[in-house]
Design a protein around this motif. Structure first.
Motif, mmCIF file in Angstrom:
data_model
loop_
_atom_site.group_PDB
_atom_site.id
_atom_site.type_symbol
_atom_site.label_atom_id
_atom_site.label_comp_id
_atom_site.label_asym_id
_atom_site.label_seq_id
_atom_site.Cartn_x
_atom_site.Cartn_y
_atom_site.Cartn_z
ATOM 1 N N LYS A 277 0.843 -1.202 0.000
ATOM 2 C CA LYS A 277 0.000 0.000 0.000
ATOM 3 C C LYS A 277 0.878 1.252 0.000
ATOM 4 C CE LYS A 277 -4.053 -1.562 2.667
ATOM 5 N NZ LYS A 277 -4.843 -1.262 3.885
ATOM 6 N N ALA A 278 1.986 1.183 0.739
ATOM 7 C CA ALA A 278 2.875 2.341 0.848
ATOM 8 C C ALA A 278 3.485 2.714 -0.501
ATOM 9 C CB ALA A 278 3.984 2.059 1.860
ATOM 10 N N SER A 279 3.891 1.706 -1.272
ATOM 11 C CA SER A 279 4.447 2.017 -2.596
ATOM 12 C C SER A 279 3.357 2.594 -3.501
ATOM 13 C CB SER A 279 5.068 0.765 -3.229
ATOM 14 O OG SER A 279 4.099 -0.223 -3.515
ATOM 15 N N GLY A 280 2.121 2.121 -3.308
ATOM 16 C CA GLY A 280 0.998 2.685 -4.060
ATOM 17 C C GLY A 280 0.767 4.144 -3.704
ATOM 18 N N VAL A 281 0.888 4.477 -2.431
ATOM 19 C CA VAL A 281 0.760 5.874 -2.003
ATOM 20 C C VAL A 281 1.817 6.724 -2.697
ATOM 21 C CG1 VAL A 281 1.085 7.450 -0.051
ATOM 22 C CG2 VAL A 281 -0.294 5.381 0.241
ATOM 23 N N GLU A 282 3.054 6.246 -2.720
ATOM 24 C CA GLU A 282 4.135 6.996 -3.367
ATOM 25 C C GLU A 282 3.853 7.194 -4.852
ATOM 26 O OE1 GLU A 282 7.514 4.551 -2.307
ATOM 27 O OE2 GLU A 282 8.106 6.000 -0.771
ATOM 28 N N GLU A 283 3.295 6.177 -5.508
ATOM 29 C CA GLU A 283 3.002 6.291 -6.948
ATOM 30 C C GLU A 283 1.887 7.301 -7.209
ATOM 31 O OE1 GLU A 283 4.517 1.765 -8.049
ATOM 32 O OE2 GLU A 283 2.458 2.125 -7.404
ATOM 33 N N ILE A 284 0.889 7.357 -6.329
ATOM 34 C CA ILE A 284 -0.175 8.354 -6.466
ATOM 35 C C ILE A 284 0.388 9.761 -6.244
ATOM 36 C CG2 ILE A 284 -2.286 9.271 -5.432
ATOM 37 C CD1 ILE A 284 -3.024 6.859 -6.967
ATOM 38 N N LEU A 285 1.207 9.919 -5.223
ATOM 39 C CA LEU A 285 1.794 11.233 -4.948
ATOM 40 C C LEU A 285 2.644 11.708 -6.124
ATOM 41 C CD1 LEU A 285 2.943 10.872 -1.199
ATOM 42 C CD2 LEU A 285 0.823 11.872 -2.087
ATOM 43 N N GLN A 286 3.405 10.786 -6.702
ATOM 44 C CA GLN A 286 4.242 11.137 -7.851
ATOM 45 C C GLN A 286 3.373 11.546 -9.038
ATOM 46 O OE1 GLN A 286 6.927 8.036 -9.035
ATOM 47 N NE2 GLN A 286 7.930 9.288 -10.592
ATOM 48 N N LYS A 287 2.285 10.806 -9.258
ATOM 49 C CA LYS A 287 1.378 11.121 -10.358
ATOM 50 C C LYS A 287 0.765 12.508 -10.181
ATOM 51 C CE LYS A 287 -1.404 10.468 -13.883
ATOM 52 N NZ LYS A 287 -0.903 10.419 -15.278
ATOM 53 N N MET A 288 0.432 12.857 -8.937
ATOM 54 C CA MET A 288 -0.184 14.151 -8.667
ATOM 55 C C MET A 288 0.840 15.274 -8.598
ATOM 56 S SD MET A 288 -3.062 13.097 -5.787
ATOM 57 C CE MET A 288 -3.866 14.717 -5.828
ATOM 58 N N GLY A 289 2.125 14.912 -8.484
ATOM 59 C CA GLY A 289 3.164 15.926 -8.386
ATOM 60 C C GLY A 289 3.130 16.680 -7.070
ATOM 61 N N ILE A 290 2.814 15.959 -5.979
ATOM 62 C CA ILE A 290 2.718 16.589 -4.673
ATOM 63 C C ILE A 290 3.624 15.858 -3.677
ATOM 64 C CG2 ILE A 290 0.380 17.410 -5.074
ATOM 65 C CD1 ILE A 290 -0.642 15.121 -3.332
ATOM 66 N N SER A 291 3.815 16.459 -2.512
ATOM 67 C CA SER A 291 4.654 15.865 -1.481
ATOM 68 C C SER A 291 3.798 15.118 -0.464
ATOM 69 C CB SER A 291 5.462 16.948 -0.766
ATOM 70 O OG SER A 291 4.593 17.748 0.023
ATOM 71 N N SER A 292 4.446 14.317 0.371
ATOM 72 C CA SER A 292 3.731 13.570 1.401
ATOM 73 C C SER A 292 3.054 14.499 2.398
ATOM 74 C CB SER A 292 4.691 12.628 2.133
ATOM 75 O OG SER A 292 5.732 13.359 2.754
ATOM 76 N N ASP A 293 3.570 15.720 2.568
ATOM 77 C CA ASP A 293 2.970 16.672 3.494
ATOM 78 C C ASP A 293 1.579 17.111 3.050
ATOM 79 O OD1 ASP A 293 5.164 16.614 5.125
ATOM 80 O OD2 ASP A 293 6.094 18.405 4.254
ATOM 81 N N GLN A 294 1.244 16.853 1.810
ATOM 82 C CA GLN A 294 -0.067 17.234 1.282
ATOM 83 C C GLN A 294 -1.049 16.055 1.285
ATOM 84 O OE1 GLN A 294 2.000 18.931 -2.317
ATOM 85 N NE2 GLN A 294 0.472 20.537 -2.079
ATOM 86 N N ALA A 295 -0.686 14.988 2.006
ATOM 87 C CA ALA A 295 -1.500 13.771 2.012
ATOM 88 C C ALA A 295 -1.927 13.377 3.423
ATOM 89 C CB ALA A 295 -0.710 12.621 1.382
#
Length: 249
Positions: free
Chosen positions: A173-191
């Motif tokens: 799930k964590a790698s999926g979160v990273e892939e979504i964040l990368q797709k959106m072009g945002i940082s983890s602080d915005q999640a």
């Protein structure tokens, strides 16, 4: 509590987080989700925060109730298949060589197994061609009955007392979160992320603000930035209001 208005995405576990596990399974996933949580997902979208379902479940099984919820983005099958706003973002299909090797070992040990693709979960007969888009193996057996795994590449993840999912070790799930964040072009602080159990630990570590359900695991609560009420007591709705993610109706 005034929250950062710059949050752009919220990740939701399913069982025990969105869906009330105390309700009869016969109701199905959608039937076990409180109306308040359904409204919360809709209000988050209106506020510009993308809701994402993150689950170990098969994509097609998630897609049915996700559509009813108006959710377009999904991390499914333990992160092996990820979509964003209806479009595939990442897939982690097992290599043909690994699949053949695993099938042969399962058959030698006479251990039952299922194959999972994004579209279905299927049995395998010896005279059939193996699909090329296998995400993971599913089996109900003690770990000692498993074939010998290439532990450099694979992990047998316990998802229920007697249920195991075998998939690439680097995927979760964590790698999926990273892939979504990368797709959106945002940082983890915005999640943000909502969860209730031990398998949400890794997801919590990838977001700026993890939220534990009141019915959740005590260790997970200790790692959360905020602990809300239980599922049945409208925990998701209450958290969104308390954190000022949207205004009350």
């Amino acid at each position: 509590m005034l929250m950062n208005s710059n949050y752009k995405v919220a990740f939701f576990d399913v069982d025990g987080t969105l869906a009330d596990n105390e309700l009869p399974r016969e109701l199905g996933i959608y039937g076990r989700i409180p109306e308040s949580a359904k409204r919360a997902l809709s209000k988050l979208k209106e506020a510009g925060i993308e809701p994402v379902i993150a689950s170990g479940r098969n994509y097609e099984k998630i897609a049915d109730f996700a559509e009813l919820l108006g959710v377009d983005s999904v991390i499914s099958s333990n992160g092996t298949y990820v979509t964003f706003q209806g479009e595939p973002v990442a897939n982690h299909y097992l290599s043909t060589e690994l699949v053949k090797e695993m099938v042969e070992q399962f058959q030698t040990k006479q251990t039952d197994f299922l194959l999972e693709t994004p579209e279905e979960i299927l049995e395998y007969a010896a005279d059939e061609l193996l699909p090329e888009n296998i995400l993971q193996f599913l089996c109900h057996c003690p770990k000692e009955d498993l074939p010998s795994l290439d532990t450099e590449k694979l992990i047998a993840e316990k998802v229920a007392p007697t249920a195991l999912n075998i998939h690439y070790k680097h995927v979760s799930k964590a790698s999926g979160v990273e892939e979504i964040l990368q797709k959106m072009g945002i940082s983890s602080d915005q999640a943000l992320a909502f969860g209730d159990e031990e398998n949400d630990f890794a997801m919590f570590e990838k977001v700026g603000f993890p939220i534990a359900m009141g019915n959740g695991n005590d260790e997970l609560k200790a790692k959360a930035s905020y602990v809300t009420d239980t599922v049945k007591n409208h925990g998701i709705w209450k958290a969104c209001l308390e954190l000022e993610l949207f205004e009350e109706e």
